[in-house]
Write an enzyme that holds these catalytic residues in place. Structure first.
Site, PDB file in Angstrom:
ATOM      1  N   GLU A 104       0.857  -1.189   0.000  1.00  0.00           N
ATOM      2  CA  GLU A 104       0.000   0.000   0.000  1.00  0.00           C
ATOM      3  C   GLU A 104       0.896   1.243   0.000  1.00  0.00           C
ATOM      4  O   GLU A 104       1.543   1.557   1.010  1.00  0.00           O
ATOM      5  CB  GLU A 104      -0.889   0.018   1.246  1.00  0.00           C
ATOM      6  CG  GLU A 104      -1.858   1.194   1.239  1.00  0.00           C
ATOM      7  CD  GLU A 104      -2.596   1.366   2.571  1.00  0.00           C
ATOM      8  OE1 GLU A 104      -3.791   1.677   2.545  1.00  0.00           O
ATOM      9  OE2 GLU A 104      -1.966   1.209   3.629  1.00  0.00           O
ATOM     10  N   TYR A 179      -5.613  11.190   3.561  1.00  0.00           N
ATOM     11  CA  TYR A 179      -4.208  11.469   3.269  1.00  0.00           C
ATOM     12  C   TYR A 179      -4.078  12.233   1.943  1.00  0.00           C
ATOM     13  O   TYR A 179      -5.061  12.680   1.380  1.00  0.00           O
ATOM     14  CB  TYR A 179      -3.397  10.164   3.298  1.00  0.00           C
ATOM     15  CG  TYR A 179      -3.280   9.599   4.704  1.00  0.00           C
ATOM     16  CD1 TYR A 179      -2.728  10.370   5.731  1.00  0.00           C
ATOM     17  CD2 TYR A 179      -3.745   8.329   5.022  1.00  0.00           C
ATOM     18  CE1 TYR A 179      -2.629   9.881   7.030  1.00  0.00           C
ATOM     19  CE2 TYR A 179      -3.647   7.828   6.319  1.00  0.00           C
ATOM     20  CZ  TYR A 179      -3.089   8.613   7.316  1.00  0.00           C
ATOM     21  OH  TYR A 179      -2.998   8.126   8.600  1.00  0.00           O
ATOM     22  N   ASP A 270     -14.186   3.207  10.308  1.00  0.00           N
ATOM     23  CA  ASP A 270     -13.557   2.146   9.524  1.00  0.00           C
ATOM     24  C   ASP A 270     -13.162   0.984  10.436  1.00  0.00           C
ATOM     25  O   ASP A 270     -13.558  -0.154  10.222  1.00  0.00           O
ATOM     26  CB  ASP A 270     -12.329   2.691   8.797  1.00  0.00           C
ATOM     27  CG  ASP A 270     -11.656   1.618   7.954  1.00  0.00           C
ATOM     28  OD1 ASP A 270     -12.392   0.834   7.328  1.00  0.00           O
ATOM     29  OD2 ASP A 270     -10.422   1.549   7.939  1.00  0.00           O
ATOM     30  N   ARG A 302     -15.665  -5.148   9.118  1.00  0.00           N
ATOM     31  CA  ARG A 302     -15.483  -5.944  10.353  1.00  0.00           C
ATOM     32  C   ARG A 302     -16.070  -7.342  10.192  1.00  0.00           C
ATOM     33  O   ARG A 302     -16.812  -7.829  11.036  1.00  0.00           O
ATOM     34  CB  ARG A 302     -16.072  -5.237  11.582  1.00  0.00           C
ATOM     35  CG  ARG A 302     -15.536  -5.814  12.894  1.00  0.00           C
ATOM     36  CD  ARG A 302     -15.898  -4.986  14.113  1.00  0.00           C
ATOM     37  NE  ARG A 302     -17.312  -4.927  14.398  1.00  0.00           N
ATOM     38  CZ  ARG A 302     -18.025  -5.923  14.925  1.00  0.00           C
ATOM     39  NH1 ARG A 302     -17.440  -7.039  15.263  1.00  0.00           N
ATOM     40  NH2 ARG A 302     -19.320  -5.787  15.135  1.00  0.00           N
ATOM     41  N   ASP A 422     -12.928 -23.994  39.230  1.00  0.00           N
ATOM     42  CA  ASP A 422     -13.398 -22.633  39.537  1.00  0.00           C
ATOM     43  C   ASP A 422     -14.564 -22.681  40.520  1.00  0.00           C
ATOM     44  O   ASP A 422     -15.393 -23.599  40.476  1.00  0.00           O
ATOM     45  CB  ASP A 422     -13.834 -21.904  38.258  1.00  0.00           C
ATOM     46  CG  ASP A 422     -13.794 -20.387  38.434  1.00  0.00           C
ATOM     47  OD1 ASP A 422     -12.939 -19.751  37.789  1.00  0.00           O
ATOM     48  OD2 ASP A 422     -14.599 -19.856  39.237  1.00  0.00           O
ATOM     49  N   HIS A 430     -13.855 -13.022  35.316  1.00  0.00           N
ATOM     50  CA  HIS A 430     -14.406 -11.663  35.390  1.00  0.00           C
ATOM     51  C   HIS A 430     -15.116 -11.259  34.102  1.00  0.00           C
ATOM     52  O   HIS A 430     -15.942 -10.365  34.079  1.00  0.00           O
ATOM     53  CB  HIS A 430     -13.294 -10.648  35.713  1.00  0.00           C
ATOM     54  CG  HIS A 430     -12.422 -10.314  34.532  1.00  0.00           C
ATOM     55  ND1 HIS A 430     -11.368 -11.101  34.124  1.00  0.00           N
ATOM     56  CD2 HIS A 430     -12.462  -9.289  33.655  1.00  0.00           C
ATOM     57  CE1 HIS A 430     -10.804 -10.557  33.062  1.00  0.00           C
ATOM     58  NE2 HIS A 430     -11.440  -9.463  32.754  1.00  0.00           N
ATOM     59  N   ASP A 655      -4.469 -11.788  36.312  1.00  0.00           N
ATOM     60  CA  ASP A 655      -4.776 -10.684  37.222  1.00  0.00           C
ATOM     61  C   ASP A 655      -4.289 -10.987  38.632  1.00  0.00           C
ATOM     62  O   ASP A 655      -4.032 -10.060  39.405  1.00  0.00           O
ATOM     63  CB  ASP A 655      -6.288 -10.425  37.229  1.00  0.00           C
ATOM     64  CG  ASP A 655      -6.757  -9.745  35.950  1.00  0.00           C
ATOM     65  OD1 ASP A 655      -6.032  -8.862  35.448  1.00  0.00           O
ATOM     66  OD2 ASP A 655      -7.833 -10.090  35.439  1.00  0.00           O
TER      67      ASP A 655
HETATM   68  P1  ADP Z   1      -7.969 -13.541  35.142  1.00  0.00           P
HETATM   69  O1  ADP Z   1      -8.451 -12.309  34.458  1.00  0.00           O
HETATM   70  O2  ADP Z   1      -6.586 -13.420  35.703  1.00  0.00           O
HETATM   71  O3  ADP Z   1      -8.158 -14.767  34.338  1.00  0.00           O
HETATM   72  P2  ADP Z   1     -10.474 -13.637  36.589  1.00  0.00           P
HETATM   73  O4  ADP Z   1     -10.786 -12.724  37.691  1.00  0.00           O
HETATM   74  O5  ADP Z   1     -11.144 -13.442  35.298  1.00  0.00           O
HETATM   75  O6  ADP Z   1      -8.889 -13.694  36.447  1.00  0.00           O
HETATM   76  O7  ADP Z   1     -10.808 -15.121  37.022  1.00  0.00           O
HETATM   77  C1  ADP Z   1     -10.421 -15.636  38.257  1.00  0.00           C
HETATM   78  C2  ADP Z   1     -11.300 -16.846  38.547  1.00  0.00           C
HETATM   79  O8  ADP Z   1     -10.752 -17.513  39.659  1.00  0.00           O
HETATM   80  C3  ADP Z   1     -12.738 -16.505  38.888  1.00  0.00           C
HETATM   81  O9  ADP Z   1     -13.598 -17.190  37.982  1.00  0.00           O
HETATM   82  C4  ADP Z   1     -12.918 -17.012  40.315  1.00  0.00           C
HETATM   83  O10 ADP Z   1     -14.194 -17.620  40.508  1.00  0.00           O
HETATM   84  C5  ADP Z   1     -11.827 -18.071  40.408  1.00  0.00           C
HETATM   85  N1  ADP Z   1     -11.344 -18.329  41.764  1.00  0.00           N
HETATM   86  C6  ADP Z   1     -10.813 -17.405  42.606  1.00  0.00           C
HETATM   87  N2  ADP Z   1     -10.450 -18.009  43.767  1.00  0.00           N
HETATM   88  C7  ADP Z   1     -10.744 -19.317  43.624  1.00  0.00           C
HETATM   89  C8  ADP Z   1     -10.594 -20.459  44.478  1.00  0.00           C
HETATM   90  N3  ADP Z   1     -10.060 -20.352  45.667  1.00  0.00           N
HETATM   91  N4  ADP Z   1     -11.004 -21.663  44.022  1.00  0.00           N
HETATM   92  C9  ADP Z   1     -11.549 -21.785  42.795  1.00  0.00           C
HETATM   93  N5  ADP Z   1     -11.710 -20.746  41.947  1.00  0.00           N
HETATM   94  C10 ADP Z   1     -11.322 -19.535  42.362  1.00  0.00           C
END
Ligand code: ADP
Length: 696
Positions: A104, A179, A270, A302, A422, A430, A655
């Site tokens: 380009e 441009y 865009d 997209r 979990d 999250h 995180d």
């Molecule tokens: P990241 O963005 O680092 O992936 P998140 O906050 O999205 O972290 O996810 C962390 C996950 O860990 C959540 O789903 C939470 O339910 C899980 N979690 C936190 N503590 C425990 C634990 N003691 N046992 C099982 N799961 C857990």
């Protein structure tokens, strides 16, 4: 499996001038910030897209000379022999995988940055660029003389010849985005009264002459394309009707029309974020200009859905699917579609992390950790090195983005068993409630893609609704433990600018963290006054404000930043998000740092220390997150207990290690999986660094 019958139209070859595309997938020009300064990174990044089945793979904008030096932006300059050699690296790598290579050619005119060359800017009529500082350069550009016009035309020819010599199959002359050529095309910039200004034909002359000279020089060897924005918002472009007339005018000189929308001031139309613009939105515009040409059109919009793409091509409105972001998220999109493996496609979420990271100097993706890492870390998006220790039994605690990505990577590497545990009953961490926020539904593609992989991997088991403490982990029987337990928002009002709690929060009737609203479903009394204090500036503060306004609360958003949802100015959804908040009656206060809360009031200081106060019943604090790493700390505090339970190693990622944006925590999990058997998997291995040769 062959492609589905209704997708087969996307795999028909198509001829453009002297070249033939093997299918209808064109990886259109898009910035990476790798440019020719990191030629191996650049070549490997583009080559993987060719390997994944794209029929043509383009460079980003390639400046034709020092009057369009774009530093500190990263253009893939094509000025001299050394540049030509760097381009050849990319072209050869793309050809090795059977794709066509496209360049380009670019001149920024009034918008050119020129920080290294320090040349003056060029323009049709000496009118400064509409981009405000710091994005745009200061000063009044020089009015181009007829000699200047001739010189720039020649620099396009020289660049095209270099491109042809480097092996490019397609030469794409950029006449969009506001441009230089677009400045001549638009009456906003072009006030000339010579044969390069006035009528549309005159305004088009510079571009048409350039196309003609480029075609004469390389048209026998290369297909000639030109990229044009068919519509821009605001006065700085040309109308759709004019676009159709321009297409008719230049049609004999062009083998392929590369069409998009927008200009430097409305990039977001865009590079449309999914938060505010649906897939396929440009089709209406393309439909209205289709009659202007019978030449093939490559159109962006997209694209992510194979069905929509097939429909767009079958309708005849466009002939070729133009895509940047879907190719970043999944370089193997065409290949997977061809093999009938649609379930394996990593759909682009339209989150635009590629744009914000590009603007910060290195493009990355929130769906695909390997984007940009093909050369320097040797990561392939579809191939994983098998683990040497096949007996590793791995426990991942936390199925958020980081834990999910680590668990999937380790399972793909052939670990005997990966348990992903979990407390929640679904994966996603999250991100799970976030995708329910206004406009963020497509972000759920992050979870959807990984859920499918979890289901497919027999050595990966998701164990929901199970909270593990340190003793349970010690007793689990795993050889390796990965802690990915996430982060939580602070409830004390501490911000990046104060590093201290906000005093007096007890005076408010309600104080919420985002988790309380999103996970706990907590709310103040219907209809009351709620203030969102967004000291982070990401998507969350503005999304919560929108959610609460939609629910009928009387909402204000307060931020210490110069604009509400400041990160949105990099992800390009900022303007639309702010206008939606405004339309919903949300009061917006910028440049305000809160200093205390009182009885039903938030107090602070605005710009120039002007006192600020806002009566409110409730505050939502989106200020800063802290890691949830107590499990990791407890485990690491007792080495003897770890040894006794047969745990070889414990890692903390995502995180829980350091709260960061989605792309970075996902990357963390991916990196750990890739480097699981390195000498110290907690520390990233060094990556290959490209450096320029030292010369005298
Ligand atoms: P990241 O963005 O680092 O992936 P998140 O906050 O999205 O972290 O996810 C962390 C996950 O860990 C959540 O789903 C939470 O339910 C899980 N979690 C936190 N503590 C425990 C634990 N003691 N046992 C099982 N799961 C857990």
């Amino acid at each position: 499996m062959p492609p589905a019958d209704h997708h087969k139209v996307l795999f028909q070859p198509i001829t453009i001038g002297p070249k033939t595309l093997r299918n209808r997938f064109f990886n259109v020009p898009h910035g990476t910030a790798y440019g020719v300064l990191r030629p191996s990174t650049w070549a490997s990044y583009r080559a993987v897209r060719a390997e994944g089945g794209w029929a043509a793979v383009s460079t980003e904008f390639s400046s034709v000379g020092p009057s369009s030096d774009e530093f500190p932006l990263h253009s893939s300059d094509i000025w001299d022999d050394e540049d030509e050699r760097r381009h050849k690296l990319m072209v050869d790598a793309v050809h090795d995988h059977g794709a066509l290579a496209s360049i380009e050619l670019h001149h920024g005119g009034a918008h050119a940055m020129r920080r290294l060359s320090r040349e003056h800017a060029l323009s049709p009529s000496g009118l400064a660029g509409e981009l405000p500082p710091p994005a745009g350069p200061l000063g009044t550009p020089k009015i181009m003389t007829v000699e200047d016009i001739d010189r720039v035309e020649q620099s396009f020819v020289d660049a095209a010849v270099r491109g042809r010599n480097a092996g490019y199959d397609i030469v794409d002359v950029l006449a969009g985005y506001g441009y230089l050529f677009a400045q001549f095309l638009s009456p906003f910039h072009n006030h000339r009264n010579d044969r390069y200004g006035g009528s549309l034909e005159n305004r088009a002359r510079f571009w048409v002459e350039t196309l003609s000279r480029v075609r004469d020089a390389v048209g026998a060897d290369c297909a000639i394309a030109t990229r044009m924005s068919v519509q821009t918002q605001g006065p700085w472009g040309h109308t759709l009707e004019e676009s159709a007339a321009l297409i008719e005018m230049a049609d004999p000189l062009v083998d392929l029309w590369d069409l998009n929308v927008g200009s430097v001031l409305d990039w977001g139309s865009d590079i449309s974020p999914s938060r505010v613009i649906p897939e396929g939105r440009n089709m209406d515009l393309f439909t209205r200009i289709r009659g202007a040409t019978e030449k093939p059109i490559v159109g962006v919009s997209r694209w992510t859905s194979p069905d929509s793409m097939a429909q767009a091509v079958r309708s005849g409105v466009i002939d070729i699917i133009g895509s940047a972001r879907q190719s970043i998220a999944d370089p193997f999109f065409p290949q997977k579609l061809y093999e009938g493996r649609t379930e394996d496609i990593r759909e682009c979420m339209g989150i635009n992390h590629c744009i914000s990271s590009l603007d910060r100097g290195n493009m990355a993706c929130a769906q695909n950790a390997t984007a940009g890492e093909e050369y320097r870390r040797g990561w392939h998006p579809e191939r994983f090195e098998p683990l040497e220790d096949k007996n590793a039994s791995i426990l991942v605690v936390g199925a958020g983005p980081a834990g999910l990505e680590a668990a999937i990577g380790l399972a793909k590497r052939g670990a005997e068993m990966v348990h992903l545990v979990d407390s929640a009953d679904q994966v996603g961490g999250h991100l799970r409630p976030v995708v329910e926020l206004p406009g963020l539904r497509e972000w759920g593609r992050f979870i959807d893609h990984r859920l499918i992989q979890v289901d497919k991997l027999s050595n990966l088991q998701f164990i929901p609704a199970t909270t593990l403490d340190a003793d349970a982990i010690l007793d689990y029987g795993a050889s390796h433990v990965v802690i990915a337990t996430g982060a939580r928002w602070l409830r004390n009002g501490l911000t990046p600018s104060t590093h201290a709690a906000l005093p007096g929060l007890d005076g408010l009737k309600w104080v919420f963290t985002p988790e309380q609203l999103l996970l706990g479903g907590e709310r103040p009394t219907p209809g009351c006054r709620v203030s969102v204090y967004d000291a982070e500036g990401g998507y969350l503060g503005s999304s919560l404000a929108q959610l609460l306004a939609n629910e009928g609360y009387n909402v204000s958003i307060v931020t210490p930043h110069a604009s509400v949802a400041a990160e949105g100015d990099l992800t390009l959804d900022g303007p639309a998000v702010r206008s939606s908040l405004h339309a919903s009656g949300v009061a917006m206060y910028r440049d305000v740092l809160l200093t205390e809360a009182g009885l039903g009031v938030l107090r602070g200081v605005g710009e120039f220390e002007v006192p600020f106060s806002l009566e409110t019943d409730a505050a939502v604090l989106v200020t800063m997150r802290s890691p949830v790493d107590d499990l990791y700390q407890q485990l690491m505090a007792d080495r003897q207990a770890l040894d006794a339970s047969g745990i070889d190693a414990v890692y903390c990622i995502g995180d829980a290690l350091s709260p960061r944006p989605l792309a970075e925590v996902m990357f963390d999990g991916h990196r750990l999986a890739r480097e699981f058997e390195s000498p110290d998997p907690s520390s990233p291995l060094p990556y290959k660094r490209e450096s320029l040769r030292l010369v005298d």
